[in-house]
Design an enzyme around this catalytic site. Structure first.
Site, PDB file in Angstrom:
ATOM      1  N   HIS A  75       4.924 -16.042  -8.879  1.00 50.91           N
ATOM      2  CA  HIS A  75       5.219 -15.796  -7.678  1.00 50.91           C
ATOM      3  C   HIS A  75       6.320 -16.073  -7.067  1.00 50.91           C
ATOM      4  CE1 HIS A  75       3.899 -13.423  -4.038  1.00 50.91           C
ATOM      5  NE2 HIS A  75       4.452 -14.545  -2.914  1.00 50.91           N
ATOM      6  N   ASP A  99      -0.696   8.910   3.300  1.00 53.08           N
ATOM      7  CA  ASP A  99      -1.113   8.344   4.234  1.00 53.08           C
ATOM      8  C   ASP A  99      -2.048   6.695   3.972  1.00 53.08           C
ATOM      9  OD1 ASP A  99      -2.869   7.544   6.218  1.00 53.08           O
ATOM     10  OD2 ASP A  99      -3.463   9.123   7.416  1.00 53.08           O
ATOM     11  N   GLU A 150       6.659  -7.016  -0.358  1.00 56.48           N
ATOM     12  CA  GLU A 150       6.621  -8.187  -1.251  1.00 56.48           C
ATOM     13  C   GLU A 150       7.361  -8.693  -3.296  1.00 56.48           C
ATOM     14  OE1 GLU A 150       2.559  -9.169  -1.286  1.00 56.48           O
ATOM     15  OE2 GLU A 150       2.571 -10.622  -2.764  1.00 56.48           O
ATOM     16  N   LYS A 155      -6.813  -7.258  -2.179  1.00 58.27           N
ATOM     17  CA  LYS A 155      -5.583  -7.210  -1.167  1.00 58.27           C
ATOM     18  C   LYS A 155      -4.840  -6.981  -2.506  1.00 58.27           C
ATOM     19  CE  LYS A 155      -1.587  -8.683   0.160  1.00 58.27           C
ATOM     20  NZ  LYS A 155      -0.123  -8.916  -0.604  1.00 58.27           N
TER      21      LYS A 155
END
Ligand code: NDP
Length: 429
Positions: A383, A285, A82, A269
Site C-alpha cells: 500500500h 447512489d 485511494e 471497509k
C-alpha cells in the site's frame, strides 16, 4: 475488447492507455474527448444536478483489469482517491480468472417502499383490511407509475407489520406497509416514492389511521446480488508464503471479522473499497449502497463480515459475498454524468441486474486483496509503495520530481510527508 487482460497497462502513460482504449473499444471522438477533458461534467449540467453549485469535484478514474465474471470479460471503471485499490482488485482478478473466474447471480430484484401509519383505532383490524385489499392497493400503486408496468415491472407484492404493538405510547406503536416493486433497470427511488405517496390516502382510508412517512427503504434485501470464487492454493502462493499458508491466513482473517465488530467494520471497509468506486463511476447512489450493505452485514443481530472465506474438500479457498444492491443503469445520474454512461458502455452492461453482480464481484476481489496482504506481508508494504507518489506530491514534488522522490521514499522505507519535504529540498539544491 476480447480480453480484460491488458499486460503492461500499469506501465503505460495516460496518453498510451487512452489510445489503447480508443482502439480496443472503438470509442467515439466524444467519448475520447470526455476522458481527456477535465470538464467532462460541464458546469451547466452540474448546476442542474444539485443546488448552490460552484464547480465540479474530480476523482482519479482508473480501470480494474483481468475480471472474468460468468465467463464474460470485464474491464471495470473505478473512481476513487485511494492508492492501491485498483491495483489490488486487478491483482486478485488475475488470480481468480486463472481459477475459472467469478460466478455471480441475483435471486430477485425488488425494491421496497414503506408507508408508516399511526393512530389506528384497531391495529390488527387495520392490518387485516390492508391484506384484504392488497390487490386494490397494488393496482393503485402501479397506476401511479404506469410506464414501469409497461416495461414489465411494477408492484409484485405487499405486506404489512405492526411495530411495538404492546407499547402504550402512541408515538412508537405503528403499522408499516411495504410494497415490493420490480423497478427494471432503474434504482427506483423516485418511482417508488411516487407510488407510496400516491397510495397513502387510500391506506389512511383503509386503516383509519394517519400516514406519516412514505419512502423507499434502502435496506434492499429483496435485491440481493451474490458472487463466488474458488481458488486452488497454488495460485495463492507468494514469494515467502506457501499457497496453503495464504489460504489459511485468509480464513483466519475472515473468522476474526465474523466474530468481532471492531474487525468487521475494517474488513467491510475493504469490501466497499471495491464496491464504491464502481458505484460512483457508473453514476449510482453510493450512500444507498453503503447503507444497505452495512445493514445487511448486521442482519443476524451482530454486525459481521460481508464476505465468507472457507476451504472446500479439495483444499481450495472458497470466497462468497451476498449484498443488497440498489443500483440502476438508467435514472439518477447514470445518464447525466458523461463518464457514467462511458463506464456502463465499456463494461458492455446490459441490465441493472448484471451491473449489481459485477459490483459484488469487485467487492469480493477487493476483500481478498486486503486479506491476502494482511495474512502475509502486512498491508503497508504494498500500500505505502503505491501511496508514495501521493506522499511525494503532498511534500511539494511536481512534474518529473514526483517519481524520483517517490522512489527515494520507498528505498529509504520512510513514506511520510515530512521525509518527502526533506527530499524535495535536497532535490531542488
Ligand atoms: P429516475 O427518477 O431517474 O427514474 C428512472 C427513469 O428511467 C424512469 O422514470 C423511467 O422512465 C426511465 N427508464 C428508462 N429505461 C428504463 C428501464 N429499462 N427500466 C426502468 N426505468 C427506465 O430514477 P430512480 O427512480 O431510479 O431514482 C434514483 C435516484 O433517486 C438516484 O439519483 C437517487 O440518488 C435518488 N434518491 C434516492 C433516495 C434514497 O436512496 N433513499 C431517495 C430519493 C431519491 P419512464 O418509464 O417514464 O420512461
Amino acid at each position: 475488447m476480447t480480453s480484460s487482460r491488458i499486460p503492461g497497462f500499469y506501465n503505460m502513460t495516460v496518453k498510451e492507455r487512452r489510445a489503447l482504449l480508443r482502439e480496443a473499444f472503438s470509442l467515439t471522438d466524444a467519448e475520447t474527448q470526455n476522458l481527456s477533458n477535465a470538464d467532462a461534467l460541464t458546469i451547466g449540467k452540474a448546476d442542474n444536478m444539485i443546488e448552490n453549485v460552484i464547480g465540479t469535484y474530480q476523482l482519479p478514474f482508473g480501470l480494474g483489469l483481468n475480471f472474468l465474471i460468468n465467463g464474460k470479460e470485464y474491464v471495470i471503471p473505478m473512481a476513487i482517491e485511494e492508492a492501491s485499490v485498483v491495483a489490488s482488485a486487478s491483482h486478485v482478478a488475475k488470480i481468480v480468472r486463472e481459477a475459472g473466474g467469478f460466478q455471480t447471480e441475483s435471486k430477485e430484484r425488488l425494491m421496497i417502499g414503506q408507508i408508516q401509519v399511526v393512530g389506528c383505532p384497531d391495529f390488527q383490524e387495520a392490518k387485516q383490511q390492508i391484506l384484504h385489499q392488497k390487490d386494490t392497493l397494488m393496482a393503485a400503486a402501479d397506476n401511479a407509475y404506469p410506464s414501469i408496468v409497461h416495461r414489465g415491472g411494477g408492484v409484485k407484492d405487499l405486506d404489512v407489520r405492526i411495530l411495538n404493538e404492546e407499547d402504550a405510547s402512541s408515538y412508537s406503536k405503528m403499522l408499516v406497509m411495504h410494497i415490493y416493486v420490480d423497478t427494471c433497470d432503474a434504482m427506483g427511488a423516485n418511482m417508488i416514492n411516487t407510488m407510496v405517496e400516491s397510495i397513502a390516502p387510500i391506506v389512511e382510508e383503509i386503516t383509519k389511521g394517519k400516514v406519516y412517512l412514505r419512502i423507499l427503504s434502502n435496506y434492499a434485501d429483496r435485491s440481493l446480488a451474490t458472487a463466488k470464487c474458488m481458488i486452488p492454493p497454488h495460485l495463492l502462493k507468494t514469494g515467502s508464503f506457501a499457497g496453503e499458508e495464504v489460504r489459511d491466513g485468509v480464513i483466519h482473517a475472515y473468522e476474526f471479522a465474523a466474530s468481532d465488530p471492531y474487525r468487521a467494520v475494517t474488513h467491510n471497509k475493504g469490501v466497499m473499497n471495491g464496491i464504491d468506486p464502481v458505484v460512483i463511476a457508473t453514476g449510482n447512489d453510493w450512500r444507498a449502497v453503503e447503507a444497505g450493505a452495512h445493514a445487511y452485514a448486521a442482519r443476524n443481530g451482530q454486525y459481521g463480515s460481508m464476505t465468507k472465506w472457507s476451504k472446500d474438500e479439495e483444499g481450495n479457498l472458497v470466497g462468497e459475498i451476498e449484498l443488497p444492491m440498489s443500483i440502476g443503469t438508467v435514472g439518477g445520474a447514470t445518464r447525466v454524468h458523461p463518464l457514467a454512461g462511458f463506464s456502463l458502455s465499456i463494461m458492455h452492461i446490459e441490465s441493472a441486474e448484471e451491473l449489481a453482480q459485477v459490483i459484488v464481484a469487485v467487492g469480493l476481489a477487493q476483500n481478498l486483496g486486503a486479506l491476502k496482504a494482511l495474512a502475509t506481508d502486512g498491508i503497508q508494504k504494498g500500500h505505502m509503495a503505491l501511496h508514495s507518489r501521493s506522499v511525494a506530491i503532498a511534500g511539494g514534488a511536481t512534474g518529473e520530481m514526483i517519481d524520483v522522490i517517490a522512489k527515494q521514499l520507498v528505498e529509504q522505507q520512510e513514506i511520510r510527508v515530512g521525509k518527502a519535504k526533506e527530499l524535495v529540498e535536497q532535490y531542488k539544491k
